[in-house]
Design an enzyme around this catalytic site. Sequence first.
Site, PDB file in Angstrom:
ATOM      1  N   ASP A 107      41.021  55.892 118.100  1.00 34.97           N
ATOM      2  CA  ASP A 107      40.291  54.741 117.551  1.00 34.97           C
ATOM      3  C   ASP A 107      39.316  54.122 118.539  1.00 34.97           C
ATOM      4  OD1 ASP A 107      42.347  53.809 119.081  1.00 34.97           O
ATOM      5  OD2 ASP A 107      43.113  52.382 117.606  1.00 34.97           O
ATOM      6  N   THR A 130      44.591  62.802 118.533  1.00 38.71           N
ATOM      7  CA  THR A 130      45.506  62.092 119.444  1.00 38.71           C
ATOM      8  C   THR A 130      46.923  62.495 119.051  1.00 38.71           C
ATOM      9  OG1 THR A 130      46.572  59.962 119.911  1.00 38.71           O
ATOM     10  CG2 THR A 130      45.247  60.053 117.928  1.00 38.71           C
ATOM     11  N   ASP A 134      48.288  57.577 115.426  1.00 37.20           N
ATOM     12  CA  ASP A 134      48.191  56.129 115.162  1.00 37.20           C
ATOM     13  C   ASP A 134      46.880  55.746 114.497  1.00 37.20           C
ATOM     14  OD1 ASP A 134      46.626  56.750 117.325  1.00 37.20           O
ATOM     15  OD2 ASP A 134      47.259  55.058 118.555  1.00 37.20           O
ATOM     16  N   ARG A 176      52.093  54.561 122.610  1.00 39.92           N
ATOM     17  CA  ARG A 176      51.821  53.253 123.217  1.00 39.92           C
ATOM     18  C   ARG A 176      52.078  52.118 122.237  1.00 39.92           C
ATOM     19  NH1 ARG A 176      46.374  53.965 125.978  1.00 39.92           N
ATOM     20  NH2 ARG A 176      46.114  54.826 123.899  1.00 39.92           N
TER      21      ARG A 176
END
Length: 328
Positions: A107, A130, A134, A176
């Site tokens: 993002d 990724t 997310d 994360r």
Amino acid sequence: MGKAIKKLAVLTSGGDSPGMNAAIRSVVRTCAYHDIECVGVYRGYEGLIEGDFKAMDARSVKGIINKGGTILKSARSKEFRTEEGRKKAFKQLTDANIDGLVVVGGDGSFTGALIFNQEFDFPVMGIPGTIDNDIYGTSHTLGFDTALNTVVDAIDKIRDTASSHNRLFFIEVMGRDVGHIALNTGIAGGAEEILIPEEDLGLDRLVESLNKSRKSGKTSSIVIVAEGDKIGKNIFELKDYVDDNMEGYDVRVSVLGHMQRGGAPSCFDRVLASRMGVKAVESLLEGETNYMVGLLNNSVELTPLDKAIKGKSKINLELLRVSDIMST
Ligand code: F6P
């Protein structure tokens, strides 16, 4: 509809993920298929600012579909966050007669692409890459599936030694801000508990649950901890707390770290990358811009970049319930 596209650029940006090379290959070969030029940009937005470009034809991407990492390298560029940096990048692109840009990344990379488009009206298209999964607008990001398999393989190995020594292992996995890796690998690896940022289990309930499973006859246990989890943020402190507050287990910690980002992409990630690359290039050729390609109900669809950036990728609550039942 903007001007006809004759030359595209592709770059990889942010944390790398398995499948990025397969996506580069797909972008390059889709360009070749449609008889347009393609250039690879090295080191993400850094290379865009410096004009670090390389012409790529169909043969230049041979032998990379099975390789982890990214042959174009990746970087997180501070300069691209400045207007001055983006101006330089625009000049490099126009000097090289490039008409559109495919960004493979997360993002943060998409935010850069969107601002760039808004400032210079330059066509951009995102491919989500990724391991964290997310990103809103796709059920799977590139590299997620491979990372899951890597983690499950590691859990299986740790389980062997946990079981030989009657030990409790805390295994930290990446994520994360989200618990997708932890939740899926926890179920697949037979974890006793899974700690994720989306759910605050709390230390007391964790100890209670581990005590309960110990009393039920379990002699070793695995707890999967997402790095962004509230009580698992410092996994060594968590281990000390559990060590001090429960009896019967010798406790160990294993932090899997960046091994999760490497390795040959799974079949799923290779196919997904190939599909996403085709869709990204063909959408740009059709005059679309400011979208991310994503997998929705097994179909490759477009989601506006601003939605992909702002939207939240939610964990599947059903998985939480399944994990609870499986640890009975
Ligand atoms: O790729 C995403 C991610 O793996 C996160 O889960 C993790 O926190 C981060 O990257 C670490 O990346 P780096 O060491 O490259 O900053």
